[in-house]
Design a protein around this motif. Structure first.
Motif, PDB file in Angstrom:
ATOM      1  N   LYS A  25       0.870  -1.180   0.000  1.00  0.00           N
ATOM      2  CA  LYS A  25       0.000   0.000   0.000  1.00  0.00           C
ATOM      3  C   LYS A  25       0.905   1.229   0.000  1.00  0.00           C
ATOM      4  N   ASN A  26       1.727   1.344  -1.020  1.00  0.00           N
ATOM      5  CA  ASN A  26       2.805   2.334  -1.019  1.00  0.00           C
ATOM      6  C   ASN A  26       2.350   3.759  -1.269  1.00  0.00           C
ATOM      7  N   LEU A  27       1.138   3.944  -1.781  1.00  0.00           N
ATOM      8  CA  LEU A  27       0.700   5.297  -2.111  1.00  0.00           C
ATOM      9  C   LEU A  27      -0.197   5.926  -1.056  1.00  0.00           C
ATOM     10  N   ILE A  28      -0.358   5.251   0.069  1.00  0.00           N
ATOM     11  CA  ILE A  28      -1.028   5.874   1.205  1.00  0.00           C
ATOM     12  C   ILE A  28       0.034   6.124   2.274  1.00  0.00           C
ATOM     13  N   PRO A  29      -0.196   7.063   3.204  1.00  0.00           N
ATOM     14  CA  PRO A  29       0.856   7.423   4.170  1.00  0.00           C
ATOM     15  C   PRO A  29       1.408   6.223   4.928  1.00  0.00           C
ATOM     16  N   ALA A  30       2.723   6.199   5.093  1.00  0.00           N
ATOM     17  CA  ALA A  30       3.395   5.077   5.753  1.00  0.00           C
ATOM     18  C   ALA A  30       2.961   4.901   7.196  1.00  0.00           C
ATOM     19  N   ILE A  31       2.418   5.941   7.811  1.00  0.00           N
ATOM     20  CA  ILE A  31       1.965   5.806   9.197  1.00  0.00           C
ATOM     21  C   ILE A  31       0.793   4.836   9.314  1.00  0.00           C
ATOM     22  N   GLN A  32       0.221   4.430   8.181  1.00  0.00           N
ATOM     23  CA  GLN A  32      -0.866   3.457   8.210  1.00  0.00           C
ATOM     24  C   GLN A  32      -0.392   2.085   8.676  1.00  0.00           C
ATOM     25  N   VAL A  33       0.915   1.901   8.833  1.00  0.00           N
ATOM     26  CA  VAL A  33       1.424   0.611   9.291  1.00  0.00           C
ATOM     27  C   VAL A  33       0.792   0.218  10.623  1.00  0.00           C
ATOM     28  N   GLU A  34       0.514   1.207  11.473  1.00  0.00           N
ATOM     29  CA  GLU A  34      -0.059   0.880  12.775  1.00  0.00           C
ATOM     30  C   GLU A  34      -1.540   0.504  12.673  1.00  0.00           C
ATOM     31  N   LYS A  35      -2.120   0.685  11.508  1.00  0.00           N
ATOM     32  CA  LYS A  35      -3.503   0.261  11.290  1.00  0.00           C
ATOM     33  C   LYS A  35      -3.566  -1.040  10.488  1.00  0.00           C
ATOM     34  N   GLY A  36      -2.401  -1.668  10.324  1.00  0.00           N
ATOM     35  CA  GLY A  36      -2.370  -2.930   9.597  1.00  0.00           C
ATOM     36  C   GLY A  36      -2.588  -2.765   8.119  1.00  0.00           C
ATOM     37  N   TRP A  37      -2.014  -1.698   7.547  1.00  0.00           N
ATOM     38  CA  TRP A  37      -2.367  -1.393   6.165  1.00  0.00           C
ATOM     39  C   TRP A  37      -1.178  -0.818   5.396  1.00  0.00           C
ATOM     40  N   MET A  38      -0.033  -1.529   5.451  1.00  0.00           N
ATOM     41  CA  MET A  38       1.127  -1.094   4.670  1.00  0.00           C
ATOM     42  C   MET A  38       1.587  -2.165   3.695  1.00  0.00           C
ATOM     43  N   MET A  39       1.809  -3.372   4.209  1.00  0.00           N
ATOM     44  CA  MET A  39       2.230  -4.494   3.367  1.00  0.00           C
ATOM     45  C   MET A  39       1.393  -5.713   3.728  1.00  0.00           C
ATOM     46  N   THR A  40       0.841  -6.362   2.727  1.00  0.00           N
ATOM     47  CA  THR A  40       0.175  -7.635   2.973  1.00  0.00           C
ATOM     48  C   THR A  40       0.788  -8.676   2.044  1.00  0.00           C
ATOM     49  N   HIS A  41       0.695  -9.942   2.458  1.00  0.00           N
ATOM     50  CA  HIS A  41       1.436 -11.001   1.774  1.00  0.00           C
ATOM     51  C   HIS A  41       0.524 -12.170   1.472  1.00  0.00           C
TER      52      HIS A  41
ATOM     53  N   ASN B  72       4.780  -7.562  12.412  1.00  0.00           N
ATOM     54  CA  ASN B  72       5.654  -8.239  11.433  1.00  0.00           C
ATOM     55  C   ASN B  72       5.244  -7.959   9.990  1.00  0.00           C
ATOM     56  N   GLN B  73       4.857  -6.726   9.709  1.00  0.00           N
ATOM     57  CA  GLN B  73       4.333  -6.423   8.373  1.00  0.00           C
ATOM     58  C   GLN B  73       5.385  -6.471   7.278  1.00  0.00           C
ATOM     59  N   TYR B  74       6.615  -6.112   7.593  1.00  0.00           N
ATOM     60  CA  TYR B  74       7.654  -6.158   6.562  1.00  0.00           C
ATOM     61  C   TYR B  74       9.028  -6.082   7.211  1.00  0.00           C
ATOM     62  N   ALA B  75      10.006  -6.591   6.496  1.00  0.00           N
ATOM     63  CA  ALA B  75      11.397  -6.490   6.908  1.00  0.00           C
ATOM     64  C   ALA B  75      12.068  -5.379   6.103  1.00  0.00           C
TER      65      ALA B  75
ATOM     66  N   THR C 134      10.239   5.077  14.737  1.00  0.00           N
ATOM     67  CA  THR C 134       9.206   6.099  14.900  1.00  0.00           C
ATOM     68  C   THR C 134       8.345   6.248  13.648  1.00  0.00           C
ATOM     69  N   ILE C 135       8.988   6.265  12.507  1.00  0.00           N
ATOM     70  CA  ILE C 135       8.278   6.549  11.265  1.00  0.00           C
ATOM     71  C   ILE C 135       7.814   5.289  10.542  1.00  0.00           C
ATOM     72  N   LEU C 136       8.679   4.279  10.477  1.00  0.00           N
ATOM     73  CA  LEU C 136       8.403   3.157   9.592  1.00  0.00           C
ATOM     74  C   LEU C 136       7.878   1.907  10.272  1.00  0.00           C
ATOM     75  N   THR C 137       8.372   1.567  11.446  1.00  0.00           N
ATOM     76  CA  THR C 137       7.989   0.273  12.014  1.00  0.00           C
ATOM     77  C   THR C 137       6.909   0.373  13.073  1.00  0.00           C
ATOM     78  N   ARG C 138       6.803   1.534  13.724  1.00  0.00           N
ATOM     79  CA  ARG C 138       5.780   1.750  14.760  1.00  0.00           C
ATOM     80  C   ARG C 138       5.845   0.703  15.869  1.00  0.00           C
ATOM     81  N   THR C 139       7.061   0.377  16.242  1.00  0.00           N
ATOM     82  CA  THR C 139       7.259  -0.565  17.336  1.00  0.00           C
ATOM     83  C   THR C 139       8.596  -0.242  17.985  1.00  0.00           C
ATOM     84  N   GLU C 140       9.061  -1.097  18.869  1.00  0.00           N
ATOM     85  CA  GLU C 140      10.330  -0.829  19.547  1.00  0.00           C
ATOM     86  C   GLU C 140      11.480  -0.831  18.549  1.00  0.00           C
TER      87      GLU C 140
END
Length: 681
Positions: free
Chosen positions: A269-285, A442-445, A505-511
């Motif tokens: 989901k590369n064309l929506i803001p990357a902060i969507q990772v915390e909503k489960g909406w950045m990479m799906t497999h 674990n959305q992406y490495a 802070t920006i990309l992984t939204r985790t520790e």
């Protein structure tokens, strides 16, 4: 008196040493805090400088030569397992019953795939970084012939009668068809972008070829990746099937009954803001499925779950009865077990609209995923035993093969490939870069956006504080250890800062990575990433006539009208060798209306031919358009005076640029040249 003098001297030396240790230590700590961008990192000078050594005696002392098993093949009786050692450049012959390596056969550079002839006397190994395929006599354990076709040979498929060998060429994006009667290339067909695998249908009528990168599309479009279907009778492309909103289709297979062709894939989901990772909406497999019948459906189904993702699916194999499929997930060290009966039922009972919804449905996987099997680090290629009771898995970053019981769905044992026992700091860093354990659910490495430590060809919406509203074109990780700063806006001065707190802070939204993990990741990025040879445009350093003319354009100081080009606007000023970047910020007039005001870090040009699209936001699909569409005011080097043939030559030269190690002498010549000019002024 002499004793007193000695005491005084020793005292002064002690004071000086103490002063140096105290104040030197303070300076060293300040340096560490600057490098790591935190004030509590326990990094020691020795450990940092030792683990980041390159191309010298110390580097050789602390490094190890790993095997890194990649793809597998198995004899029909199940007694011989053939393993491609991607980094050891070997074909390993393994006795799976004894759990031991019995032979090691040297092959070419960065081997990719091994396939066996029908009589199992011959193995064919594709050497991706050597642009050839080795023909190996298995009884004598030696190379007997070499085939040459397209650039970057990867996946291999052999016709049932051993008449033809189909070789997928990943860099030239085509497939070579070799006549095995005379080992000559009979035909070459165009495929999708960066193809990597091929599979025959059971009836032998078709070959399916999967690709990793999106086909060229208008700026701002979501990815579309091609599955190329070849008719083996005519040896022509019969279909180009497009998977929308998907890419990185690593491997493809066809079920034994021939009803389904299935490939692994990623839905970004590369064309929506990357902060969507915390909503489960950045990479799906998941997997892409093609029904092999008239008016058959094409569908994408996810293998993820609502709160757990299964990053970087790589290989897929199907049981001999066609009831189950197994998918290796390189990013989370798991194998997904899929009930194909449920897949078939889902296809039969669902409308096209429902199937379209399922491609984004995180809960649908519970219907057909029946198990998740843990593995060692970075599982890649797989193969089933002839009776289907055992699944062999290449654990690439463990240097071993996992043997999984398909009844209990548990690992029975592992087979060591006799790789180094010691895990170096850089090796640990590579394990981290390939693992999704530091992203939300674990959305992406790191590897997901940087396959092969390069870039995935996509543009991402990196909206966030101080990051601008602009889209960001993914940059390569190759050769970046010595060329800070990082990010297009140059705000990260070190790799520690790039992959530390900012990353979390920006990309992984985790520790964020622990201090030790971050040290290892940096060590790998600085020392462990290799650039492939530029075999397509500059295999041996001998430039073509066009490339030589283009080099003159690149280093020119006067335009076609005899006017001196300002030093700051010459190509080589911003792009000097060896990395072809001056590591400074500049404005080339390419900001869009949605960008925040900023200058950009000058990108490197090494192996730029394989890094399309171009510019910070990926708006230039080709190198030519850097000057024909995005340089009206000559801010990106003086170019509006150039004739078309000059531009063509310049592009040819840019495509010829290789790894930075080839331009160290050019650096000295360049520095001497610029120094003389400064003195003359």
């Amino acid at each position: 008196m002499k004793l007193l003098r000695t005491i005084i001297i020793l005292g002064l030396v002690s004071i000086i040493l103490a002063y140096g240790i105290i104040h030197g230590g303070k300076k060293a700590r300040a340096h560490v805090y600057h490098i790591t961008a935190v004030d509590d990192h326990p990094l020691k000078c020795l450990s940092c400088h030792l683990s980041t050594q390159k191309d010298n005696f110390l580097a050789r002392m602390i490094s190890e030569e790993y095997i890194s098993p990649y793809n597998l093949s198995l004899s029909q009786d199940g007694d011989q397992l053939y393993v491609v050692g991607q980094e050891s450049n070997q074909l390993l012959v393994v006795d799976p019953h004894e759990g031991a390596v019995v032979k090691k056969i040297d092959v070419g550079n960065r081997p990719h795939t091994v396939e066996l002839s029908r009589d199992e006397r011959t193995a064919y190994v594709s050497n991706q970084w050597s642009d050839n395929i080795f023909v190996i006599d298995l009884k004598e354990a030696r190379v007997t012939d070499t085939l040459s076709g397209g650039s970057g040979p990867a996946g291999i498929a052999i016709s049932a009668n051993d008449e033809y060998l189909y070789v997928v060429n990943s860099y030239s994006s085509d497939i070579s068809i070799f006549d095995l009667g005379n080992y000559r290339e009979k035909r070459r067909l165009k495929t999708g972008n960066n193809p990597v695998s091929a599979a025959f249908s059971p009836d032998g009528k078709n070959v399916y070829v999967s690709s990793r990168r999106t086909i060229p599309l208008p700026y701002g479009s979501p990815p579309v990746t091609e599955m190329t279907v070849t008719d083996t009778r005519s040896q022509r492309v019969s279909e180009r099937l497009m998977f929308e909103n998907a890419y990185i289709m690593e491997n493809v297979t066809v079920t034994p009954s021939g009803d389904l062709a299935i490939s692994t894939l990623i839905r970004p989901k590369n064309l929506i803001p990357a902060i969507q990772v915390e909503k489960g909406w950045m990479m799906t497999h998941g997997i892409g499925i093609i029904e092999r019948k008239e008016d058959g459906k094409m569908v994408q189904l996810l293998l993820d779950e609502p709160n757990s993702y299964y990053a970087d699916p790589f290989d897929i194999v199907v049981s001999t009865d066609g009831k189950q499929a197994y998918v290796s997930h390189s990013g989370v060290d798991r194998i997904s077990v899929i009930d194909l009966a449920e897949i078939r039922k889902l296809l039969e009972e669902s409308t096209e609209e429902q199937l379209q919804t399922y491609s984004n449905h995180l809960g649908i996987s519970s219907r057909y995923v029946v198990a998740r099997i843990p593995t060692g680090a970075n599982p890649k290629g797989m193969v089933l035993s002839p009776d289907g009771k055992l699944l062999y898995v290449a654990e690439r970053l463990e240097d071993r093969i996992a043997v999984i019981n398909t009844s209990s769905l548990e690992t029975e044992k592992t087979i060591s490939l006799d790789g180094p026992k010691r895990i170096t700091v850089a090796r640990h860093g590579r394990q981290l870069l390939n693992n999704a354990g530091r992203t939300f659910h674990n959305q992406y490495a790191c590897y997901t956006c940087h396959p092969d430590a390069h870039e995935d060809g996509l543009v991402y919406n990196m909206a966030g504080k101080d990051m601008g509203r602009n889209l960001a074109n993914v940059q390569t990780l190759r050769d970046i250890g010595d060329i800070p700063p990082y990010k297009w806006n140059g705000k990260n001065q070190t790799i520690y800062k790039q992959d530390g707190m900012r990353f979390s802070t920006i990309l992984t939204r985790t520790e964020s990575f622990s201090h030790k993990e971050l040290d290892a990741l940096v060590a790998y990025i600085v020392t462990g990433i290799k650039n492939p040879p530029n075999l397509r445009y500059n295999p041996n350093g001998e430039l073509t006539a066009a490339q030589k003319r283009g080099k003159m354009v690149f280093y020119r100081e006067y335009d076609n009208f005899g006017n001196e080009i300002p030093v700051d606007n010459r190509c080589y000023t911003c792009h000097p060798p060896p990395y072809f970047t001056n590591m400074e910020m500049t404005d080339v007039g390419t900001l869009s209306e949605t960008d925040d005001p900023m200058m950009f870090d000058v990108p490197q040009l090494t192996n730029i031919y394989e890094s399309a699209p171009y510019l910070h936001d990926g708006s230039a699909p080709t190198l030519e358009e850097l000057w024909t569409a995005f340089n009206d005011e000559d801010k990106h080097g003086v170019g509006n005076d150039m004739m078309k043939d000059q531009l063509n030559d310049l592009v040819e030269y840019l495509k010829s640029i290789r790894d930075a190690s080839h331009y160290m002498n050019d650096t000295m010549i360049y520095n001497a040249s610029t120094s003389n000019k400064k003195r003359k002024r």
